[in-house]
Structure formats: structure tokens, C-alpha cells
Enzyme design. Structure first.
Site, PDB file in Angstrom:
ATOM      1  N   THR A  13      -1.403 -60.236  11.318  1.00  0.00           N
ATOM      2  CA  THR A  13      -2.751 -60.012  10.758  1.00  0.00           C
ATOM      3  C   THR A  13      -3.311 -58.663  11.221  1.00  0.00           C
ATOM      4  O   THR A  13      -4.066 -58.026  10.479  1.00  0.00           O
ATOM      5  CB  THR A  13      -3.739 -61.146  11.123  1.00  0.00           C
ATOM      6  OG1 THR A  13      -3.937 -61.174  12.526  1.00  0.00           O
ATOM      7  CG2 THR A  13      -3.262 -62.496  10.618  1.00  0.00           C
ATOM      8  N   ASN A  14      -2.946 -58.224  12.394  1.00  0.00           N
ATOM      9  CA  ASN A  14      -3.394 -56.891  12.830  1.00  0.00           C
ATOM     10  C   ASN A  14      -2.706 -55.791  12.020  1.00  0.00           C
ATOM     11  O   ASN A  14      -3.325 -54.776  11.701  1.00  0.00           O
ATOM     12  CB  ASN A  14      -3.160 -56.698  14.328  1.00  0.00           C
ATOM     13  CG  ASN A  14      -4.276 -57.321  15.143  1.00  0.00           C
ATOM     14  OD1 ASN A  14      -5.395 -56.812  15.152  1.00  0.00           O
ATOM     15  ND2 ASN A  14      -3.996 -58.433  15.791  1.00  0.00           N
ATOM     16  N   ILE A  93       8.066 -57.336  26.264  1.00  0.00           N
ATOM     17  CA  ILE A  93       7.742 -56.258  27.211  1.00  0.00           C
ATOM     18  C   ILE A  93       8.857 -55.210  27.191  1.00  0.00           C
ATOM     19  O   ILE A  93      10.045 -55.549  27.168  1.00  0.00           O
ATOM     20  CB  ILE A  93       7.513 -56.852  28.627  1.00  0.00           C
ATOM     21  CG1 ILE A  93       6.191 -57.628  28.618  1.00  0.00           C
ATOM     22  CG2 ILE A  93       7.500 -55.759  29.699  1.00  0.00           C
ATOM     23  CD1 ILE A  93       5.782 -58.234  29.933  1.00  0.00           C
ATOM     24  N   ASN A 108      -1.891 -50.626  22.328  1.00  0.00           N
ATOM     25  CA  ASN A 108      -1.718 -52.074  22.199  1.00  0.00           C
ATOM     26  C   ASN A 108      -3.075 -52.713  21.968  1.00  0.00           C
ATOM     27  O   ASN A 108      -4.074 -52.269  22.532  1.00  0.00           O
ATOM     28  CB  ASN A 108      -1.122 -52.614  23.515  1.00  0.00           C
ATOM     29  CG  ASN A 108      -1.008 -54.126  23.529  1.00  0.00           C
ATOM     30  OD1 ASN A 108      -0.514 -54.751  22.584  1.00  0.00           O
ATOM     31  ND2 ASN A 108      -1.469 -54.758  24.606  1.00  0.00           N
ATOM     32  N   HIS A 110      -5.103 -56.116  22.704  1.00  0.00           N
ATOM     33  CA  HIS A 110      -5.029 -57.304  23.551  1.00  0.00           C
ATOM     34  C   HIS A 110      -6.253 -58.180  23.272  1.00  0.00           C
ATOM     35  O   HIS A 110      -7.382 -57.669  23.231  1.00  0.00           O
ATOM     36  CB  HIS A 110      -4.982 -56.904  25.029  1.00  0.00           C
ATOM     37  CG  HIS A 110      -4.851 -58.090  25.929  1.00  0.00           C
ATOM     38  ND1 HIS A 110      -3.645 -58.753  26.093  1.00  0.00           N
ATOM     39  CD2 HIS A 110      -5.762 -58.756  26.670  1.00  0.00           C
ATOM     40  CE1 HIS A 110      -3.838 -59.780  26.898  1.00  0.00           C
ATOM     41  NE2 HIS A 110      -5.104 -59.813  27.268  1.00  0.00           N
TER      42      HIS A 110
HETATM   43  C1  GAR Z   1      -3.246 -60.998  18.336  1.00  0.00           C
HETATM   44  O1  GAR Z   1      -4.350 -61.779  18.761  1.00  0.00           O
HETATM   45  C2  GAR Z   1      -2.929 -59.946  19.382  1.00  0.00           C
HETATM   46  O2  GAR Z   1      -4.056 -59.401  19.989  1.00  0.00           O
HETATM   47  C3  GAR Z   1      -2.130 -60.756  20.359  1.00  0.00           C
HETATM   48  O3  GAR Z   1      -1.347 -61.620  19.578  1.00  0.00           O
HETATM   49  C4  GAR Z   1      -1.962 -61.842  18.312  1.00  0.00           C
HETATM   50  C5  GAR Z   1      -1.016 -61.432  17.224  1.00  0.00           C
HETATM   51  O4  GAR Z   1      -1.513 -61.734  15.958  1.00  0.00           O
HETATM   52  N1  GAR Z   1      -1.349 -59.908  21.207  1.00  0.00           N
HETATM   53  C6  GAR Z   1      -1.087 -60.184  22.481  1.00  0.00           C
HETATM   54  O5  GAR Z   1      -1.438 -61.205  23.022  1.00  0.00           O
HETATM   55  C7  GAR Z   1      -0.280 -59.120  23.205  1.00  0.00           C
HETATM   56  N2  GAR Z   1      -0.437 -59.271  24.625  1.00  0.00           N
HETATM   57  P1  GAR Z   1      -1.002 -61.001  14.644  1.00  0.00           P
HETATM   58  O6  GAR Z   1       0.523 -61.039  14.628  1.00  0.00           O
HETATM   59  O7  GAR Z   1      -1.583 -61.838  13.533  1.00  0.00           O
HETATM   60  O8  GAR Z   1      -1.530 -59.584  14.630  1.00  0.00           O
END
Ligand code: GAR
Length: 208
Positions: A13-14, A93, A108, A110
Site C-alpha cells: 500500500t505504501n 534486514i 524507510n 516505519h
Molecule cells: C507498513 O505499515 C510499513 O510501515 C511497515 O509494514 C507495513 C507494510 O505495508 N513496515 C515496517 O514495519 C518496517 N519496519 P505495505 O506493504 O502495505 O506498504
């Protein structure tokens, strides 16, 4: 025009927020040229394909250790001539090899207000479970540069989000994404692509 390469592992989604921001002109000075996934079948790959963005899969499970995996990802980034690498839900990582090759050229997102609820083991839904356990009333999201310290690089943008009575980790995760992540990640990318971020004494300064 900077080449933006996005690293993903899951739903993406990001990544979608970045694609939408590129289309609507919120991101200027750069273009998403490639999406690289650590997992085969990640839905993020579909999102890239639907938008004509080239994809690569470098499966984490095919590599014996962090070092050999990092080398493979670093080589791919050099081949792609990446100017900016965005970790967008990238759940693997990488070690200092890639940090040395791309110093302050990786960011990144977070899902918490760093330095809370971050570091090794804090990823995805787990971050929101911990925030609810702690009973915080505000959480949020952070975009930061990636260094060799897990979630410890210079902070570029943060946005706070309210925790509400009755929140589940899933509800809180969705609110943090909608109100914070999907806005601040494209903003940070555009700032970088327009040379508006400088790191001084280990801190990111955003120029206005
Ligand atoms: C998001 O909330 C992102 O911030 C988090 O995982 C999700 C991925 O969602 N990332 C972490 O926790 C990294 N440490 P997405 O695949 O729908 O973008």
C-alpha cells in the site's frame, strides 16, 4: 530526474501511495524505475505491473545469510542505477554493504514515532500491538534514512496519529497508514528528489 527503486515484501500500500503521488504530481524530480521484492507472489509486484513499472524478485529464502543477500540486492541497485532506494514495507534486514554503497540514499517508512516501538523485531502489525500494550495515546509514522543501525538513521519526517478507545492492531495500523504513512513517504521522496534534505551532524535538515 532521479531513479527511484522501491523495495517491498508484501501488500504494497505504501508503494501504491508512491505510484499515486507520482501520477498526481506530488512527487517531482524523480520516477519509480523498478520495484524489487524479497518475496515471490507479493501483491506489491502486481501493483507495479499494473502501472507499467519493471519488477525484480530477489527471494530472501534463496540466500544463506544476510551478507550474501545484501550483496545480491546491492548489485541489483547498482544495475538499476538507483539514485534513491525506498524501503516500503520491506521486511528483510540488510547489512552495512548497501549502506556504504548508498549513503543517505535509502529511506524507510516505519509505523511508529521513532525512537518508540522500533528496532529489531518491530515490524508490521507487531508495532501496533506493542503500542496498544503500552497504552500510548499518540503513535504515528516516521520516514528516516537507513543506516547500519536498525530504525536508527536520521529522521526526515514524522506524523502523529491518535490512538482511540477500542482500537485493535488492525484498526490502528490502517489509521496510521491513512493519516501518516501514505502522506509522509511521498513527501519525503519528493523532498529528496529535489535535493531538499541535508544531513548535518547525523541529523536530517529539511530545507524550505
Ligand atoms: C507498513 O505499515 C510499513 O510501515 C511497515 O509494514 C507495513 C507494510 O505495508 N513496515 C515496517 O514495519 C518496517 N519496519 P505495505 O506493504 O502495505 O506498504
Amino acid at each position: 530526474m532521479k531513479n527511484i527503486v522501491v523495495l517491498v515484501s508484501g501488500g504494497g500500500t505504501n508503494l501504491q501511495a508512491l505510484i499515486d503521488a507520482q501520477k498526481s504530481g506530488i512527487i517531482t524530480g524523480g520516477k519509480i524505475t523498478c520495484v524489487i521484492s524479497s518475496k515471490e507472489g507479493a501483491y506489491a509486484l502486481e501493483r507495479a505491473k499494473q502501472n507499467g513499472i519493471s519488477t525484480r524478485v530477489i527471494p530472501r529464502k534463496d540466500y544463506a545469510d544476510v551478507s550474501s543477500y545484501t550483496k545480491a540486492v546491492t548489485d541489483a541497485m547498482l544495475e538499476e542505477k538507483a539514485d534513491l532506494i525506498v524501503y516500503a514495507g520491506f521486511m528483510t534486514i540488510l547489512d552495512e554493504q548497501i549502506v556504504k554503497a548508498f549513503p543517505y540514499k535509502m529511506m524507510n517508512v516505519h509505523p511508529a514515532l521513532i525512537p518508540s516501538f522500533c528496532g529489531k523485531g518491530y515490524y508490521g502489525l507487531h508495532v501496533h500491538e506493542e503500542a496498544l500494550k503500552a497504552g500510548v495515546k499518540l503513535t504515528g509514522a516516521t520516514v528516516h534514512f537507513v543506516t547500519e543501525v536498525c530504525d536508527g538513521g536520521p529522521i526526515i519526517i514524522q506524523k502523529a496519529v491518535e490512538v482511540k478507545n477500542g482500537d485493535t492492531p488492525e484498526i490502528l495500523q490502517r489509521r496510521v497508514m491513512e493519516q501518516a504513512e501514505w502522506n509522509i513517504l511521498p513527501q519525503a521522496v519528493s523532498l529528496f528528489c529535489n535535493d531538499k534534505i541535508e544531513v548535518v551532524d547525523g541529523k536530517a535538515i529539511v530545507k524550505d
